[in-house]
Design a protein around this motif. Structure first.
Motif, PDB file in Angstrom:
ATOM      1  N   TYR A 129       0.830  -1.212   0.000  1.00  8.80           N
ATOM      2  CA  TYR A 129       0.000   0.000   0.000  1.00  8.80           C
ATOM      3  C   TYR A 129       0.861   1.256   0.000  1.00  8.80           C
ATOM      4  O   TYR A 129       0.471   2.277  -0.562  1.00  8.80           O
ATOM      5  CB  TYR A 129      -0.998  -0.001   1.167  1.00  8.80           C
ATOM      6  N   THR A 130       2.057   1.185   0.595  1.00  6.96           N
ATOM      7  CA  THR A 130       2.933   2.358   0.609  1.00  6.96           C
ATOM      8  C   THR A 130       3.340   2.745  -0.808  1.00  6.96           C
ATOM      9  O   THR A 130       3.352   3.927  -1.158  1.00  6.96           O
ATOM     10  CB  THR A 130       4.184   2.089   1.465  1.00  6.96           C
TER      11      THR A 130
ATOM     12  N   LYS B 279       5.127  15.788   6.698  1.00  7.77           N
ATOM     13  CA  LYS B 279       6.072  14.802   7.243  1.00  7.77           C
ATOM     14  C   LYS B 279       5.343  13.512   7.604  1.00  7.77           C
ATOM     15  O   LYS B 279       5.835  12.409   7.338  1.00  7.77           O
ATOM     16  CB  LYS B 279       6.773  15.383   8.474  1.00  7.77           C
ATOM     17  N   THR B 280       4.156  13.624   8.182  1.00  6.13           N
ATOM     18  CA  THR B 280       3.376  12.441   8.529  1.00  6.13           C
ATOM     19  C   THR B 280       3.010  11.664   7.271  1.00  6.13           C
ATOM     20  O   THR B 280       3.150  10.440   7.215  1.00  6.13           O
ATOM     21  CB  THR B 280       2.103  12.829   9.305  1.00  6.13           C
ATOM     22  N   TYR B 281       2.569  12.393   6.241  1.00  8.69           N
ATOM     23  CA  TYR B 281       2.225  11.711   4.993  1.00  8.69           C
ATOM     24  C   TYR B 281       3.461  11.053   4.374  1.00  8.69           C
ATOM     25  O   TYR B 281       3.389   9.934   3.883  1.00  8.69           O
ATOM     26  CB  TYR B 281       1.560  12.647   3.980  1.00  8.69           C
ATOM     27  N   SER B 282       4.573  11.722   4.427  1.00 13.43           N
ATOM     28  CA  SER B 282       5.815  11.149   3.917  1.00 13.43           C
ATOM     29  C   SER B 282       6.136   9.842   4.646  1.00 13.43           C
ATOM     30  O   SER B 282       6.543   8.856   4.025  1.00 13.43           O
ATOM     31  CB  SER B 282       6.961  12.146   4.099  1.00 13.43           C
TER      32      SER B 282
ATOM     33  N   ILE C   5      -0.678   3.898   8.022  1.00 14.51           N
ATOM     34  CA  ILE C   5      -1.726   4.853   7.667  1.00 14.51           C
ATOM     35  C   ILE C   5      -3.049   4.375   8.277  1.00 14.51           C
ATOM     36  O   ILE C   5      -3.402   3.204   8.146  1.00 14.51           O
ATOM     37  CB  ILE C   5      -1.815   5.029   6.136  1.00 14.51           C
ATOM     38  N   PRO C   6      -3.765   5.250   8.957  1.00 16.40           N
ATOM     39  CA  PRO C   6      -5.055   4.858   9.545  1.00 16.40           C
ATOM     40  C   PRO C   6      -6.084   4.527   8.462  1.00 16.40           C
ATOM     41  O   PRO C   6      -6.053   5.090   7.368  1.00 16.40           O
ATOM     42  CB  PRO C   6      -5.497   6.101  10.332  1.00 16.40           C
ATOM     43  N   ILE C   7      -6.973   3.615   8.783  1.00 16.80           N
ATOM     44  CA  ILE C   7      -7.979   3.170   7.816  1.00 16.80           C
ATOM     45  C   ILE C   7      -8.842   4.327   7.329  1.00 16.80           C
ATOM     46  O   ILE C   7      -9.193   4.375   6.147  1.00 16.80           O
ATOM     47  CB  ILE C   7      -8.842   2.013   8.378  1.00 16.80           C
TER      48      ILE C   7
ATOM     49  N   TYR D  89      -7.570  -2.197  -4.153  1.00 13.57           N
ATOM     50  CA  TYR D  89      -6.499  -1.747  -5.033  1.00 13.57           C
ATOM     51  C   TYR D  89      -5.442  -0.984  -4.234  1.00 13.57           C
ATOM     52  O   TYR D  89      -4.249  -1.255  -4.369  1.00 13.57           O
ATOM     53  CB  TYR D  89      -7.058  -0.880  -6.160  1.00 13.57           C
ATOM     54  N   ILE D  90      -5.880  -0.065  -3.398  1.00 13.32           N
ATOM     55  CA  ILE D  90      -4.926   0.707  -2.588  1.00 13.32           C
ATOM     56  C   ILE D  90      -4.122  -0.217  -1.670  1.00 13.32           C
ATOM     57  O   ILE D  90      -2.922  -0.050  -1.505  1.00 13.32           O
ATOM     58  CB  ILE D  90      -5.629   1.807  -1.767  1.00 13.32           C
ATOM     59  N   CYS D  91      -4.788  -1.199  -1.089  1.00 10.82           N
ATOM     60  CA  CYS D  91      -4.127  -2.111  -0.144  1.00 10.82           C
ATOM     61  C   CYS D  91      -3.236  -3.132  -0.837  1.00 10.82           C
ATOM     62  O   CYS D  91      -2.519  -3.874  -0.169  1.00 10.82           O
ATOM     63  CB  CYS D  91      -5.171  -2.816   0.712  1.00 10.82           C
TER      64      CYS D  91
END
Length: 74
Positions: free
Chosen positions: A3-4, A30-33, A42-44, A60-62
């Protein structure tokens, strides 16, 4: 694909920077990075926001599927 890698690819395909996505998620860049680097999970609820934004299925994302289905509508 993890997912990353998927959230990074989706962002780059749209030519959007991390700051713009961080603003969408109401977090700092920074958190998103750290999400993209796999340093922080990443929280659901954030994954759902991204799925809606990119109009792709959560599977797809997962990285569960390679098929880029649209986000389900009610």
């Amino acid at each position: 694909m993890k997912y990353t890698e998927r959230i990074r690819a989706l962002r780059e395909d749209r030519d959007i920077n991390q700051t713009q996505i961080a603003k969408l998620l109401n977090i700092c860049q920074k958190t998103y990075s750290d999400y993209e680097l796999g340093k922080t999970r990443i929280p659901i609820d954030s994954i759902i926001i991204l799925a809606k934004f990119y109009d792709v299925d959560l599977n797809y994302i997962c990285g569960i599927t390679e098929i880029k289905s649209k986000f389900p509508k009610k």
